[in-house]
Design a protein around this motif. Structure first.
Motif, PDB file in Angstrom:
ATOM      1  N   LYS A  32       0.849  -1.206   0.000  1.00  0.00           N
ATOM      2  CA  LYS A  32       0.000   0.000   0.000  1.00  0.00           C
ATOM      3  C   LYS A  32       0.885   1.257   0.000  1.00  0.00           C
ATOM      4  O   LYS A  32       0.619   2.218  -0.704  1.00  0.00           O
ATOM      5  N   ALA A  33       1.927   1.214   0.788  1.00  0.00           N
ATOM      6  CA  ALA A  33       2.840   2.364   0.847  1.00  0.00           C
ATOM      7  C   ALA A  33       3.544   2.551  -0.497  1.00  0.00           C
ATOM      8  O   ALA A  33       3.762   3.668  -0.956  1.00  0.00           O
ATOM      9  N   MET A  34       3.878   1.429  -1.144  1.00  0.00           N
ATOM     10  CA  MET A  34       4.518   1.480  -2.466  1.00  0.00           C
ATOM     11  C   MET A  34       3.603   2.176  -3.461  1.00  0.00           C
ATOM     12  O   MET A  34       4.028   3.058  -4.202  1.00  0.00           O
ATOM     13  N   ASN A  35       2.316   1.762  -3.466  1.00  0.00           N
ATOM     14  CA  ASN A  35       1.371   2.352  -4.419  1.00  0.00           C
ATOM     15  C   ASN A  35       1.229   3.847  -4.197  1.00  0.00           C
ATOM     16  O   ASN A  35       1.133   4.623  -5.136  1.00  0.00           O
ATOM     17  N   LYS A  36       1.223   4.230  -2.914  1.00  0.00           N
ATOM     18  CA  LYS A  36       1.082   5.646  -2.579  1.00  0.00           C
ATOM     19  C   LYS A  36       2.274   6.453  -3.117  1.00  0.00           C
ATOM     20  O   LYS A  36       2.113   7.529  -3.682  1.00  0.00           O
ATOM     21  N   LEU A  37       3.442   5.862  -2.953  1.00  0.00           N
ATOM     22  CA  LEU A  37       4.675   6.524  -3.399  1.00  0.00           C
ATOM     23  C   LEU A  37       4.672   6.693  -4.923  1.00  0.00           C
ATOM     24  O   LEU A  37       4.986   7.757  -5.453  1.00  0.00           O
ATOM     25  N   ILE A  38       4.274   5.623  -5.609  1.00  0.00           N
ATOM     26  CA  ILE A  38       4.260   5.663  -7.075  1.00  0.00           C
ATOM     27  C   ILE A  38       3.249   6.702  -7.563  1.00  0.00           C
ATOM     28  O   ILE A  38       3.546   7.527  -8.430  1.00  0.00           O
ATOM     29  N   TYR A  40       2.206   9.282  -6.006  1.00  0.00           N
ATOM     30  CA  TYR A  40       2.737  10.605  -5.686  1.00  0.00           C
ATOM     31  C   TYR A  40       3.693  11.084  -6.772  1.00  0.00           C
ATOM     32  O   TYR A  40       3.592  12.197  -7.273  1.00  0.00           O
ATOM     33  N   PHE A  41       4.597  10.200  -7.178  1.00  0.00           N
ATOM     34  CA  PHE A  41       5.581  10.614  -8.182  1.00  0.00           C
ATOM     35  C   PHE A  41       4.986  10.722  -9.579  1.00  0.00           C
ATOM     36  O   PHE A  41       5.479  11.451 -10.422  1.00  0.00           O
ATOM     37  N   GLU A  42       3.877   9.986  -9.806  1.00  0.00           N
ATOM     38  CA  GLU A  42       3.240  10.073 -11.125  1.00  0.00           C
ATOM     39  C   GLU A  42       2.357  11.305 -11.250  1.00  0.00           C
ATOM     40  O   GLU A  42       2.204  11.867 -12.324  1.00  0.00           O
ATOM     41  N   THR A  43       1.751  11.736 -10.146  1.00  0.00           N
ATOM     42  CA  THR A  43       0.768  12.808 -10.252  1.00  0.00           C
ATOM     43  C   THR A  43       1.229  14.131  -9.641  1.00  0.00           C
ATOM     44  O   THR A  43       1.006  15.180 -10.220  1.00  0.00           O
ATOM     45  N   SER A  44       1.858  14.078  -8.474  1.00  0.00           N
ATOM     46  CA  SER A  44       2.214  15.331  -7.804  1.00  0.00           C
ATOM     47  C   SER A  44       3.581  15.848  -8.210  1.00  0.00           C
ATOM     48  O   SER A  44       3.848  17.034  -8.153  1.00  0.00           O
ATOM     49  N   VAL A  45       4.455  14.926  -8.546  1.00  0.00           N
ATOM     50  CA  VAL A  45       5.801  15.346  -8.911  1.00  0.00           C
ATOM     51  C   VAL A  45       5.965  15.050 -10.385  1.00  0.00           C
ATOM     52  O   VAL A  45       5.537  14.044 -10.879  1.00  0.00           O
ATOM     53  N   GLY A  46       6.593  15.923 -11.078  1.00  0.00           N
ATOM     54  CA  GLY A  46       6.801  15.641 -12.488  1.00  0.00           C
ATOM     55  C   GLY A  46       7.655  16.716 -13.082  1.00  0.00           C
ATOM     56  O   GLY A  46       8.179  17.572 -12.365  1.00  0.00           O
ATOM     57  N   PRO A  47       7.780  16.687 -14.396  1.00  0.00           N
ATOM     58  CA  PRO A  47       8.649  17.655 -15.069  1.00  0.00           C
ATOM     59  C   PRO A  47       8.259  19.117 -14.832  1.00  0.00           C
ATOM     60  O   PRO A  47       9.077  20.004 -15.051  1.00  0.00           O
ATOM     61  N   CYS A 106      21.529   1.744 -14.691  1.00  0.00           N
ATOM     62  CA  CYS A 106      20.122   1.403 -14.451  1.00  0.00           C
ATOM     63  C   CYS A 106      19.248   2.551 -14.920  1.00  0.00           C
ATOM     64  O   CYS A 106      19.137   2.784 -16.104  1.00  0.00           O
ATOM     65  N   SER A 107      18.652   3.285 -13.995  1.00  0.00           N
ATOM     66  CA  SER A 107      17.776   4.380 -14.435  1.00  0.00           C
ATOM     67  C   SER A 107      17.766   5.510 -13.416  1.00  0.00           C
ATOM     68  O   SER A 107      16.718   6.091 -13.148  1.00  0.00           O
ATOM     69  N   CYS A 108      18.921   5.838 -12.825  1.00  0.00           N
ATOM     70  CA  CYS A 108      18.998   6.941 -11.879  1.00  0.00           C
ATOM     71  C   CYS A 108      18.525   8.217 -12.574  1.00  0.00           C
ATOM     72  O   CYS A 108      18.876   8.465 -13.732  1.00  0.00           O
ATOM     73  N   TYR A 109      17.772   9.012 -11.840  1.00  0.00           N
ATOM     74  CA  TYR A 109      17.037  10.119 -12.462  1.00  0.00           C
ATOM     75  C   TYR A 109      16.649  11.086 -11.350  1.00  0.00           C
ATOM     76  O   TYR A 109      16.341  10.649 -10.237  1.00  0.00           O
ATOM     77  N   PRO A 110      16.652  12.393 -11.610  1.00  0.00           N
ATOM     78  CA  PRO A 110      16.298  13.327 -10.524  1.00  0.00           C
ATOM     79  C   PRO A 110      14.788  13.426 -10.309  1.00  0.00           C
ATOM     80  O   PRO A 110      14.134  14.335 -10.805  1.00  0.00           O
ATOM     81  N   TRP A 111      14.209  12.472  -9.594  1.00  0.00           N
ATOM     82  CA  TRP A 111      12.760  12.383  -9.398  1.00  0.00           C
ATOM     83  C   TRP A 111      12.093  13.691  -8.963  1.00  0.00           C
ATOM     84  O   TRP A 111      11.050  14.044  -9.506  1.00  0.00           O
ATOM     85  N   PRO A 112      12.642  14.422  -7.975  1.00  0.00           N
ATOM     86  CA  PRO A 112      11.901  15.578  -7.470  1.00  0.00           C
ATOM     87  C   PRO A 112      11.670  16.663  -8.532  1.00  0.00           C
ATOM     88  O   PRO A 112      10.738  17.439  -8.405  1.00  0.00           O
ATOM     89  N   VAL A 113      12.495  16.713  -9.552  1.00  0.00           N
ATOM     90  CA  VAL A 113      12.310  17.731 -10.583  1.00  0.00           C
ATOM     91  C   VAL A 113      11.784  17.176 -11.900  1.00  0.00           C
ATOM     92  O   VAL A 113      11.248  17.920 -12.722  1.00  0.00           O
ATOM     93  N   LEU A 114      11.905  15.876 -12.129  1.00  0.00           N
ATOM     94  CA  LEU A 114      11.433  15.326 -13.401  1.00  0.00           C
ATOM     95  C   LEU A 114      10.383  14.228 -13.254  1.00  0.00           C
ATOM     96  O   LEU A 114       9.865  13.736 -14.249  1.00  0.00           O
ATOM     97  N   LEU A 116       8.987  10.423 -12.612  1.00  0.00           N
ATOM     98  CA  LEU A 116       9.548   9.110 -12.924  1.00  0.00           C
ATOM     99  C   LEU A 116      10.117   9.113 -14.340  1.00  0.00           C
ATOM    100  O   LEU A 116       9.604   9.785 -15.219  1.00  0.00           O
ATOM    101  N   PRO A 117      11.191   8.366 -14.571  1.00  0.00           N
ATOM    102  CA  PRO A 117      11.814   8.389 -15.904  1.00  0.00           C
ATOM    103  C   PRO A 117      10.920   7.769 -16.980  1.00  0.00           C
ATOM    104  O   PRO A 117      10.188   6.813 -16.699  1.00  0.00           O
ATOM    105  N   PRO A 118      11.002   8.289 -18.198  1.00  0.00           N
ATOM    106  CA  PRO A 118      10.244   7.675 -19.302  1.00  0.00           C
ATOM    107  C   PRO A 118      10.842   6.329 -19.675  1.00  0.00           C
ATOM    108  O   PRO A 118      12.002   6.051 -19.357  1.00  0.00           O
ATOM    109  N   SER A 119      10.071   5.506 -20.390  1.00  0.00           N
ATOM    110  CA  SER A 119      10.541   4.146 -20.682  1.00  0.00           C
ATOM    111  C   SER A 119      11.802   4.149 -21.551  1.00  0.00           C
ATOM    112  O   SER A 119      12.686   3.313 -21.347  1.00  0.00           O
TER     113      SER A 119
END
Ligand code: FE
Length: 198
Positions: A32-38, A40-47, A106-114, A116-119
């Motif tokens: 449940k915590a995982m889903n919440k985190l995902i 969050y990063f898909e909707t509240s945080v982004g480019p 792998c796919s290190c990426y600056p999540w807070p400003v971008l 989740l990384p694109p495929s």
């Protein structure tokens, strides 16, 4: 002979699911915590966060200087922080130098400003090819750079997350910081595109 390493030919979704299942079974994560985190990063945080950083740097020379000196701190000034926020290094694209970001491991990426990384960023083909032939890869992605533009490939790791400060396009001198934000794309902040004036 068998190998015990990860089979990179399996889809990443499948490997992630297997990993999540294993970690859940062992009680190491709460799905449940995982889903919440995902979410969050898909909707509240982004480019959009990154776009705000870029627009501010374009319109505030002091902020631009701070951003290039200490990306993490300058980004935090705008309230953007969280996992993978440490050690963000910002590099500037100019008419003569072009930076493009990859994570070859792998796919290190600056999540807070971008977000989740694109495929394509996670695609082994992009990760291996952009290092060897960046000009060709960028061209295939629609970005043609003149031969005299020097390209630097920035390899992200767990200790350095790169963010590109793209060039402010010509013809945007009259635009305010708020008006510049929607022009800034995720791809420009990874360095696989330029920002267009409109
Ligand atoms: Fe990585």
């Amino acid at each position: 002979m068998t190998t015990s390493g990860p089979d990179e030919t399996l889809p990443v979704e499948l490997r992630t699911e297997a990993l999540e299942q294993l970690l859940t079974e062992r009680g190491l994560i709460d799905p449940k915590a995982m889903n919440k985190l995902i979410t969050y990063f898909e909707t509240s945080v982004g480019p959009l966060n990154g776009a705000k950083v870029v627009a501010k740097a374009w319109t505030d020379p002091d902020y631009r200087r701070r951003l290039l000196e200490d990306g993490t701190a300058a980004i935090k000034e705008l309230g953007f922080t969280g996992p993978q926020a440490d050690h963000i290094v910002v590099v500037e694209n100019t008419p003569t130098t072009h930076n493009v970001v990859v994570c070859t491991l792998c796919s290190c990426y600056p999540w807070p400003v971008l977000g989740l990384p694109p495929s394509w960023y996670k695609d082994p083909a992009y990760r291996s090819r952009v290092v060897k032939e960046p000009r060709t890869v960028l061209s295939a992605m629609g970005l043609e750079l003149d031969d005299d533009v020097q390209i630097t490939v920035r390899d992200s790791t767990s200790v350095v997350r790169w963010l590109v400060l793209p060039e402010r396009p010509a013809g945007t001198e009259h635009l305010s910081e708020e008006e510049l934000v929607p022009l800034v794309t995720r791809d420009a902040m990874v360095g696989v595109a330029k920002v267009e004036a409109s």
